[in-house]
Design an enzyme around this catalytic site. Structure first.
Site, PDB file in Angstrom:
ATOM      1  CE  LYS A  83      -3.433   3.044   2.489  1.00 50.54           C
ATOM      2  NZ  LYS A  83      -4.532   2.438   1.696  1.00 50.54           N
TER       3      LYS A  83
HETATM    4  O1  G3P Z   1      -8.333   2.372   1.644  1.00 45.13           O
HETATM    5  C1  G3P Z   1      -8.974   1.568   2.598  1.00 45.13           C
HETATM    6  C2  G3P Z   1     -10.175   0.920   1.990  1.00 45.13           C
HETATM    7  O2  G3P Z   1      -9.808   0.234   0.805  1.00 45.13           O
HETATM    8  C3  G3P Z   1     -10.864  -0.032   2.934  1.00 45.13           C
HETATM    9  O3  G3P Z   1     -12.194  -0.079   2.542  1.00 45.13           O
HETATM   10  O4  G3P Z   1     -14.509  -0.942   2.458  1.00 45.13           O
HETATM   11  O5  G3P Z   1     -12.543  -2.534   2.823  1.00 45.13           O
HETATM   12  O6  G3P Z   1     -13.250  -0.940   4.624  1.00 45.13           O
HETATM   13  P1  G3P Z   1     -13.169  -1.181   3.137  1.00 45.13           P
END
Ligand code: G3P
Length: 216
Positions: A83
């Site tokens: 990643k």
């Molecule tokens: O894979 C990306 C994800 O973990 C981010 O999620 O909810 O922190 O925007 P969030």
């Protein structure tokens, strides 16, 4: 649409893997922190449970550092996807890994032009963050539609991995928009099967069957 689980919690991964519905895993530095585990150890363990792509994110912000860290991560298991952040250094590392046959997931994507760059850099996956755009009052799903159109216009093979998913509505919208993958938090995935009419209907069937005195 493939279902990846967005977590580094091995207990959740093992539980959901038993459904046969898990096609891969995504992690990021924040999810690794939440797991409280050693990064290399937990990615190694996840790769032993899930045969599909497992995203492990570099920490370096310069191309040389990303290449060094990414090669170390890729060596953990054949299903590790490296990643990389969507920066010029990340795109340069992505191009190199694409030429070397190392799978990549270019993350922190918030615009169609960023996604276009990632596809031209040979990314295996692009991760547009829907929820974080919604948080700003911007329609995150519109980005998924734009990327789908652009990628289909030019036949890019990069897979749209919809990320920052916060609800079952996001999952449905991603499927309607033609995302290749949705990476879903465990609780959101578990919510997908639930509907009150299903619960009520099943209870009613069982009650009626009980009165027949029969068994199968
Ligand atoms: O894979 C990306 C994800 O973990 C981010 O999620 O909810 O922190 O925007 P969030």
């Amino acid at each position: 649409m493939k279902f990846f689980i967005d977590t580094a919690e091995i207990s959740e991964i093992r539980e959901l893997a038993e459904t046969g519905l898990v096609d891969g895993i995504t992690t990021n530095p924040s999810l690794i922190k939440q797991s409280g585990r050693d990064f290399i150890e937990v990615i190694t363990e996840i790769c032993g449970v899930i045969s599909g792509p497992v995203s492990a994110e570099v920490i370096a912000t310069d191309t040389a550092g990303m290449l060094s860290e990414g090669r170390r991560l890729a060596a953990i298991a054949s299903n590790v996807t490296v990643k990389l952040p969507l920066t010029w250094d990340g795109l340069k590392a992505c191009r190199t890994f694409a030429d070397e046959g190392i799978a990549t997931n270019v993350t922190l994507c918030f615009s169609a032009n960023q996604a276009l760059l990632a596809a031209k850099a040979g990314a295996s996956f692009i991760s547009p963050f829907i929820g974080r755009l919604d948080d700003l009052g911007v329609d995150g799903m519109e980005l998924i539609h734009k990327i789908r159109t652009i990628y289909d216009n030019y036949g890019f093979e990069t897979e749209i991995l919809a990320a920052s998913i916060r609800s079952s509505a996001h999952v449905e919208a991603c499927a309607l928009a033609g995302a290749d993958v949705a990476t879903i938090p465990p609780q959101v995935l578990k919510s997908l099967s639930r509907h009150t009419l299903t619960d009520k209907g099943l209870a009613s069937f069982l009650t009626d069957w009980e009165t027949t005195g029969q068994s199968i």
